[in-house]
Scaffold this motif. Structure first.
Motif, PDB file in Angstrom:
ATOM      1  N   TYR A  15       0.852  -1.184   0.138  1.00 23.27           N
ATOM      2  CA  TYR A  15       0.035   0.125   0.093  1.00 23.27           C
ATOM      3  C   TYR A  15       0.885   1.164   0.017  1.00 23.27           C
ATOM      4  O   TYR A  15       0.952   2.118  -1.089  1.00 23.27           O
ATOM      5  N   ALA A  16       1.469   1.634   1.195  1.00 23.01           N
ATOM      6  CA  ALA A  16       2.096   2.849   1.146  1.00 23.01           C
ATOM      7  C   ALA A  16       3.313   2.828   0.138  1.00 23.01           C
ATOM      8  O   ALA A  16       3.554   3.860  -0.506  1.00 23.01           O
ATOM      9  N   LEU A  17       4.126   1.801   0.096  1.00 18.97           N
ATOM     10  CA  LEU A  17       5.134   1.649  -0.813  1.00 18.97           C
ATOM     11  C   LEU A  17       4.766   1.733  -2.332  1.00 18.97           C
ATOM     12  O   LEU A  17       5.317   2.206  -3.305  1.00 18.97           O
ATOM     13  N   THR A  18       3.614   0.411  -2.515  1.00 18.49           N
ATOM     14  CA  THR A  18       2.919   0.520  -3.734  1.00 18.49           C
ATOM     15  C   THR A  18       2.525   1.781  -4.402  1.00 18.49           C
ATOM     16  O   THR A  18       2.734   1.967  -5.564  1.00 18.49           O
ATOM     17  N   ALA A  19       2.100   2.658  -3.477  1.00 18.82           N
ATOM     18  CA  ALA A  19       1.486   3.845  -4.013  1.00 18.82           C
ATOM     19  C   ALA A  19       2.746   4.750  -4.796  1.00 18.82           C
ATOM     20  O   ALA A  19       2.654   5.463  -5.512  1.00 18.82           O
ATOM     21  N   ILE A  20       3.914   4.754  -4.012  1.00 18.41           N
ATOM     22  CA  ILE A  20       4.907   5.378  -4.647  1.00 18.41           C
ATOM     23  C   ILE A  20       5.629   4.795  -5.637  1.00 18.41           C
ATOM     24  O   ILE A  20       5.891   5.441  -6.782  1.00 18.41           O
ATOM     25  N   LEU A  21       5.677   3.496  -5.952  1.00 16.21           N
ATOM     26  CA  LEU A  21       6.128   2.738  -6.771  1.00 16.21           C
ATOM     27  C   LEU A  21       5.400   2.983  -8.274  1.00 16.21           C
ATOM     28  O   LEU A  21       5.725   3.438  -9.361  1.00 16.21           O
ATOM     29  N   ILE A  22       3.778   2.924  -8.010  1.00 16.91           N
ATOM     30  CA  ILE A  22       3.158   3.268  -9.416  1.00 16.91           C
ATOM     31  C   ILE A  22       3.161   4.895  -9.463  1.00 16.91           C
ATOM     32  O   ILE A  22       3.331   5.105 -10.875  1.00 16.91           O
ATOM     33  N   ALA A  23       3.281   5.549  -8.577  1.00 22.31           N
ATOM     34  CA  ALA A  23       3.330   7.233  -8.773  1.00 22.31           C
ATOM     35  C   ALA A  23       4.555   7.435  -9.546  1.00 22.31           C
ATOM     36  O   ALA A  23       4.681   8.141 -10.643  1.00 22.31           O
ATOM     37  N   GLU A  24       5.739   6.980  -9.174  1.00 14.82           N
ATOM     38  CA  GLU A  24       7.080   7.411  -9.808  1.00 14.82           C
ATOM     39  C   GLU A  24       7.355   6.516 -11.186  1.00 14.82           C
ATOM     40  O   GLU A  24       7.975   7.041 -12.083  1.00 14.82           O
ATOM     41  N   THR A  25       6.733   5.369 -11.320  1.00 18.18           N
ATOM     42  CA  THR A  25       6.771   4.661 -12.694  1.00 18.18           C
ATOM     43  C   THR A  25       5.889   5.785 -13.649  1.00 18.18           C
ATOM     44  O   THR A  25       6.377   5.997 -14.931  1.00 18.18           O
ATOM     45  N   ALA A  26       4.897   6.099 -13.450  1.00 17.94           N
ATOM     46  CA  ALA A  26       4.192   7.103 -14.175  1.00 17.94           C
ATOM     47  C   ALA A  26       4.783   8.417 -14.402  1.00 17.94           C
ATOM     48  O   ALA A  26       4.882   8.873 -15.486  1.00 17.94           O
ATOM     49  N   LEU A  27       5.368   9.141 -13.451  1.00 16.99           N
ATOM     50  CA  LEU A  27       6.161  10.209 -13.552  1.00 16.99           C
ATOM     51  C   LEU A  27       7.403   9.958 -14.537  1.00 16.99           C
ATOM     52  O   LEU A  27       7.771  10.971 -15.159  1.00 16.99           O
ATOM     53  N   THR A  28       8.045   8.666 -14.326  1.00 15.56           N
ATOM     54  CA  THR A  28       9.157   8.469 -15.141  1.00 15.56           C
ATOM     55  C   THR A  28       8.703   8.506 -16.785  1.00 15.56           C
ATOM     56  O   THR A  28       9.492   9.038 -17.484  1.00 15.56           O
ATOM     57  N   LEU A  29       7.536   7.873 -17.122  1.00 19.23           N
ATOM     58  CA  LEU A  29       7.066   7.839 -18.433  1.00 19.23           C
ATOM     59  C   LEU A  29       6.959   9.317 -18.824  1.00 19.23           C
ATOM     60  O   LEU A  29       6.910   9.869 -20.177  1.00 19.23           O
ATOM     61  N   ALA A  30       6.220  10.055 -17.854  1.00 21.29           N
ATOM     62  CA  ALA A  30       5.767  11.564 -18.256  1.00 21.29           C
ATOM     63  C   ALA A  30       7.058  12.539 -18.316  1.00 21.29           C
ATOM     64  O   ALA A  30       7.046  13.298 -19.179  1.00 21.29           O
ATOM     65  N   HIS A  31       7.918  12.197 -17.644  1.00 18.76           N
ATOM     66  CA  HIS A  31       8.946  13.604 -17.446  1.00 18.76           C
ATOM     67  C   HIS A  31      10.393  12.962 -17.899  1.00 18.76           C
ATOM     68  O   HIS A  31      11.228  13.945 -18.105  1.00 18.76           O
ATOM     69  N   ALA A  32      10.645  11.550 -18.153  1.00 17.98           N
ATOM     70  CA  ALA A  32      11.905  11.018 -18.125  1.00 17.98           C
ATOM     71  C   ALA A  32      11.848  10.316 -19.674  1.00 17.98           C
ATOM     72  O   ALA A  32      12.873   9.336 -19.961  1.00 17.98           O
TER      73      ALA A  32
END
Length: 440
Positions: free
Chosen positions: A366-383
């Motif tokens: 949950y807490a860690l999973t939320a970070i994992l998916i958010a950062e994956t999406a931001l990697t696709l969007a910003h990098a």
């Protein structure tokens, strides 16, 4: 293709009123609005308004709300509405499960509008359905679809990827990385409490998925791979296993089967890096010793057998288990943790042995999973410019294939994730840093 820069949002959260969605929103709110632009979509606008108040989400002109069409509906009107909605963002974060019931419409809309996509599915039969139905279309539109970006199966996928990458950078061979014959991951962690969403997905796997589709997935570790081998051999999953390099015992666990399928998909999409012809991955949940591994493994196997075979057991779990929107407490989320040790061995004589250690702070599911998916999406969007070449070809990809080192580095910067690969010394079992090193 690169995420469209003229779209108003970096991310669009689908199903923004759920338990995990609230954790994702909380994480995104740690970024300045000028750095991360996101919108929220949900069926119930009253529930979404309540979530906004609870989390202190900025005003509508900063973080807007959208009404989500019925994801179970099929028809031109619903499809147009979904396409219009997802085309507002560069990347969709799909948080409505079970995906077997609510997932396909969003995937289809993303492919049609060239909107990159992430989700948290651990539903292997549905994952395979999306490969069959949308992998080709996504490759035509260069749309990146990345299922399983949470505890299922990002940590396992990136741990194996880091080991393979370290082998590539360490191997002296001029003809490329040596063949890999074994990749073994031991998972340890604290998993206090569960959520209604996780329970619903587990129930759907046995109540909504035909037995034949579940059986096919179990027949081969390559069932999600790009190009399934002609000869399908049922995988061997001993009740107790031992990794001599990490000196650890373990036993099978439910998430491990899906993780194994995803890691093998990574190997099939990057066949030279992983040496697909010889690559084999296994994953276990760690235990203090052989007796505890046997007892825990047997208890899990028996419990899962009863859950899968008897509808009355599922009915009781449904009645007394967590309900939709419920999940671990704030304290439980804070004290959770995750540690993965991956040992990957080459066919050299003597073999090159690489060990990668991945750790995460917070409840893994949950807490860690939320970070994992958010950062994956931001990697696709910003990098996007830093993504692997294979990612830019689009299709149904894995976290490792889609994000690669850019994702590893972004996760490291959160302060909640650490990943390091090293080459083990021969005989002594001590380690020296490999060229893969630590994700910076």
């Amino acid at each position: 293709m690169p995420p469209a820069k003229d779209r108003p949002f970096d991310l669009l959260l689908i199903g923004a009123t759920g338990y995990t969605a609230r954790l994702v929103i909380s994480h995104l709110l740690t970024y300045p609005r000028s750095e991360v632009r996101f919108g929220l979509a949900a069926r119930s606008q009253s529930k979404l308004a309540s979530v906004r108040r609870e989390l202190g989400v900025p005003a509508e002109d900063v973080v807007p709300s959208f009404e989500l069409p019925d994801l179970m509906g099929w028809g031109e009107k619903t499809e147009r509405a979904l396409e219009e909605l997802v085309s507002k963002a560069r990347v969709v974060v799909q948080l409505v499960g079970p995906y077997q019931i609510y997932g396909e419409g969003v995937v289809r809309a993303c492919v049609r509008t060239s909107t990159h996509y992430t989700d948290l599915t651990g539903e292997s039969p549905w994952y395979r359905d999306m490969i069959v139905s949308y992998d080709y279309g996504a490759s035509v539109t260069r749309t990146i679809l990345v299922p399983s970006c949470g505890l299922d199966s990002l940590p396992s996928d990136l741990a194996a990827f880091l080991s393979v990458l370290t082998i590539q950078r360490t191997s002296p061979s001029s003809s490329g990385p040596p063949p890999i014959v074994s990749s073994h991951t031991t998972v340890r962690g604290s998993f206090p409490g569960g959520s209604g969403g996780t329970l619903a997905s587990g129930l759907a796997l046995f109540e909504e998925v035909e037995k034949e589709r579940r059986t096919f997935i179990k027949q081969s570790d390559w069932a999600l791979a790009q190009g399934i081998p002609n000869e399908i051999t049922p995988p061997k999953r001993p009740l107790v296993s031992y990794d001599p390099y990490s000196k650890s015992y373990g036993h099978p666990w439910p998430i491990g089967q899906h993780d194994t399928l995803v890691v093998h998909r990574s190997a099939s999409l990057l066949p030279t890096l992983y040496s697909r012809s010889t690559f084999a991955y296994r994953e276990v949940l760690g235990a203090p010793g052989p007796i505890s591994a046997f007892v825990r493994g047997l208890a899990l196997a028996v419990g899962l057998w009863f859950f899968s075979r008897f509808s009355i057991v599922r009915a009781l779990v449904k009645r007394f288990g967590p309900k939709s929107g419920e999940g671990p407490t704030t304290e439980q989320n804070a004290r959770g943790w995750l540690e993965l040790t991956n040992t990957t061995v080459t066919a050299d004589s003597p073999p090159l042995v690489v060990q990668s250690r991945v750790t995460g702070k917070g409840h893994p599911g949950y807490a860690l999973t939320a970070i994992l998916i958010a950062e994956t999406a931001l990697t696709l969007a910003h990098a996007y410019d830093r993504l692997p070449a294979r990612a830019k070809e689009g299709g149904v990809l894995t976290p490792a294939v889609a994000g690669g080192e850019a994702l590893l580095e972004r996760l490291e910067r959160t302060g909640r994730w650490s990943a390091e690969g090293r080459v083990l010394e021969e005989e002594e079992g001590t380690g020296r840093e490999g060229n893969g090193g630590k994700a910076a």
